[in-house]
Design an enzyme around this catalytic site. Structure first.
Site, PDB file in Angstrom:
ATOM      1  N   LYS A  52      -7.787   5.670   7.628  1.00  0.00           N
ATOM      2  CA  LYS A  52      -6.516   5.141   7.131  1.00  0.00           C
ATOM      3  C   LYS A  52      -5.402   5.763   7.965  1.00  0.00           C
ATOM      4  O   LYS A  52      -5.196   6.975   7.929  1.00  0.00           O
ATOM      5  CB  LYS A  52      -6.321   5.470   5.657  1.00  0.00           C
ATOM      6  CG  LYS A  52      -5.059   4.859   5.061  1.00  0.00           C
ATOM      7  CD  LYS A  52      -4.891   5.240   3.605  1.00  0.00           C
ATOM      8  CE  LYS A  52      -3.748   4.468   2.963  1.00  0.00           C
ATOM      9  NZ  LYS A  52      -2.470   4.656   3.663  1.00  0.00           N
ATOM     10  N   PHE A 124      -6.490  -4.329  12.580  1.00  0.00           N
ATOM     11  CA  PHE A 124      -7.605  -4.279  11.627  1.00  0.00           C
ATOM     12  C   PHE A 124      -7.888  -5.615  10.938  1.00  0.00           C
ATOM     13  O   PHE A 124      -8.790  -5.698  10.111  1.00  0.00           O
ATOM     14  CB  PHE A 124      -7.390  -3.197  10.566  1.00  0.00           C
ATOM     15  CG  PHE A 124      -6.053  -3.228   9.866  1.00  0.00           C
ATOM     16  CD1 PHE A 124      -5.706  -4.261   9.013  1.00  0.00           C
ATOM     17  CD2 PHE A 124      -5.149  -2.195  10.061  1.00  0.00           C
ATOM     18  CE1 PHE A 124      -4.484  -4.281   8.361  1.00  0.00           C
ATOM     19  CE2 PHE A 124      -3.924  -2.198   9.401  1.00  0.00           C
ATOM     20  CZ  PHE A 124      -3.600  -3.246   8.550  1.00  0.00           C
ATOM     21  N   ARG A 194      -2.956  -8.052  -3.166  1.00  0.00           N
ATOM     22  CA  ARG A 194      -3.730  -6.863  -3.525  1.00  0.00           C
ATOM     23  C   ARG A 194      -5.092  -7.305  -4.029  1.00  0.00           C
ATOM     24  O   ARG A 194      -5.188  -8.091  -4.969  1.00  0.00           O
ATOM     25  CB  ARG A 194      -2.993  -6.037  -4.578  1.00  0.00           C
ATOM     26  CG  ARG A 194      -3.473  -4.583  -4.605  1.00  0.00           C
ATOM     27  CD  ARG A 194      -2.510  -3.708  -5.360  1.00  0.00           C
ATOM     28  NE  ARG A 194      -1.217  -3.563  -4.713  1.00  0.00           N
ATOM     29  CZ  ARG A 194      -0.961  -2.760  -3.677  1.00  0.00           C
ATOM     30  NH1 ARG A 194      -1.942  -2.030  -3.148  1.00  0.00           N
ATOM     31  NH2 ARG A 194       0.250  -2.674  -3.170  1.00  0.00           N
ATOM     32  N   LYS A 200      -8.773   1.830  -0.583  1.00  0.00           N
ATOM     33  CA  LYS A 200      -8.377   3.047   0.123  1.00  0.00           C
ATOM     34  C   LYS A 200      -8.923   4.257  -0.615  1.00  0.00           C
ATOM     35  O   LYS A 200      -8.978   4.277  -1.851  1.00  0.00           O
ATOM     36  CB  LYS A 200      -6.851   3.139   0.247  1.00  0.00           C
ATOM     37  CG  LYS A 200      -6.092   3.129  -1.068  1.00  0.00           C
ATOM     38  CD  LYS A 200      -4.585   3.113  -0.835  1.00  0.00           C
ATOM     39  CE  LYS A 200      -3.813   3.021  -2.144  1.00  0.00           C
ATOM     40  NZ  LYS A 200      -2.353   2.960  -1.938  1.00  0.00           N
TER      41      LYS A 200
END
Length: 284
Positions: A52, A124, A194, A200
Site C-alpha cells: 500500500k 494498479f 467502495r 487494505k
C-alpha cells in the site's frame, strides 16, 4: 446592438465559457475503486497482494491526469506525453515517508520539472477493462513495458499462501517504512466505489473526518490547539487529541478541512478507539 446590450452579451458569453472551463477542471472522469478494511484472519489465497503506497491517487483518462476528487493535476507536458492513451488508475509517489513533499509538488498550478522528475506513477488498475483482475494485471505490465517510461511503473502483485505469510509480509513492509498491504480479488471484474474486491491491511486502521471546531489547549499547549472536534460522514462526533506536531498545534487544520486519523478499532458506540491525527487529506 446598443453598446450596453453588447457589453452584457459579451459578459454573459465570458461567464458561460468560464463556467464550462471550471466544470472541465472539476469534473470526475471516472469513479475509482475504494478499499474496505481486511479482517485480521483473512485467507489471502484468493487475492493478489501488493504494498500500500502512501501517495496521491492519480486517475488518467488517456488525456488528463486527475485526483480522486476529479480535479486536474498540473503535471508537466513531458510527463503526460509519455503516458499511454489507455485509461489508468494508480498512485503518484516519490518514496516511503515522502507524502508531504509529494503533495506539495502535485498541488502546484505550475509544475516544477525538478520535482516531477522524482515522481513515479504506480499503476494498479485499468478502469473499464474487461477480464479478471489477474488478467488486467497482465495487461498493465504489457502497457507499462510498451510505454517505456521509467517513471511509469506497474505495482508488483504477488500471491501469498496463507494468513501467516500475509502477516510476515505486512511486518516486513511496515519495518521498512511502508504503510501496509492491499489485497485485490484475483477473479474480480472491474468495479467502482467502495467494494470488498479491494481490501487494505495495516497495523492501524485509518479513516477520515471533517474538522468542526478547535479545542483550546491547556498546560504546555496553552495558546495553541489542544484537540480537534471532528465529525464523520455518518454524523458521529469525537475529539482527536494526539498525533499533532507543535507546528500543527500552532497552525491547525481549519474548520471544514478533511483530516485522516488512525485508530485501533471501534467502541460499542461506533467511535474510534485511540484516535490519532495523521494529516489533512487533500481534496484538490
Amino acid at each position: 446592438m446598443p453598446g450596453s446590450r453588447l457589453i452584457a452579451f459579451v459578459v454573459c458569453m465570458w461567464l458561460a465559457a468560464f463556467a464550462a472551463a471550471l466544470h472541465a477542471q472539476r469534473a470526475t472522469p471516472m469513479e475509482p475503486l475504494l478499499a474496505n478494511v481486511a479482517p485480521n484472519d483473512i485467507d489471502p489465497k484468493l487475492y493478489l497482494v501488493s504494498e500500500k503506497y502512501d501517495g496521491v491517487r492519480g486517475l488518467w483518462d488517456g488525456q488528463t491526469l486527475r485526483t480522486r476528487a476529479g480535479n486536474v493535476i498540473a503535471a508537466p507536458a513531458w510527463f503526460t506525453a509519455k503516458l499511454p492513451k489507455q485509461a489508468l488508475d494508480g498512485e503518484l509517489w516519490i518514496a516511503r515517508g515522502q507524502f508531504e513533499k509529494l503533495s506539495g509538488a502535485v498541488r502546484k498550478a505550475t509544475p516544477q520539472d525538478d520535482e516531477w522528475r522524482k515522481i513515479k506513477y504506480l499503476v494498479f488498475e485499468l478502469p473499464g477493462a474487461a477480464g479478471s483482475f489477474a488478467e488486467r494485471y497482465e495487461q498493465i505490465k504489457r502497457i507499462v513495458a510498451q510505454a517505456n517510461f521509467s517513471q511509469l511503473i506497474a505495482i508488483e502483485q504477488f500471491r501469498l499462501a496463507d494468513n501467516a505469510a500475509l502477516k510476515r509480509k505486512l511486518d516486513e513492509i511496515v519495518r521498512a517504512g511502508g504503510e501496509g498491504l492491499m489485497l485485490h480479488r484475483a477473479d474480480a471484474p472491474y468495479v467502482t466505489g467502495r467494494n470488498d474486491a479491494l481490501l487494505k491491511l495495516k497495523p492501524l486502521d485509518d479513516a477520515e473526518a471533517t474538522v468542526i471546531a478547535h479545542v483550546p489547549g491547556k498546560g504546555k499547549y496553552q495558546g495553541k490547539m489542544g484537540a480537534l472536534q471532528v465529525e464523520t460522514a455518518d454524523g458521529k462526533r469525537f475529539q482527536i487529541g494526539t498525533g499533532f506536531s507543535d507546528a500543527v498545534r500552532a497552525n491547525p487544520p481549519p474548520v471544514g478541512a478533511l483530516v485522516t486519523y488512525t485508530h485501533r478499532g471501534l467502541t460499542k458506540n461506533g467511535l474510534p478507539r485511540f484516535a490519532s491525527y495523521l494529516r489533512v487529506r487533500d481534496k484538490f
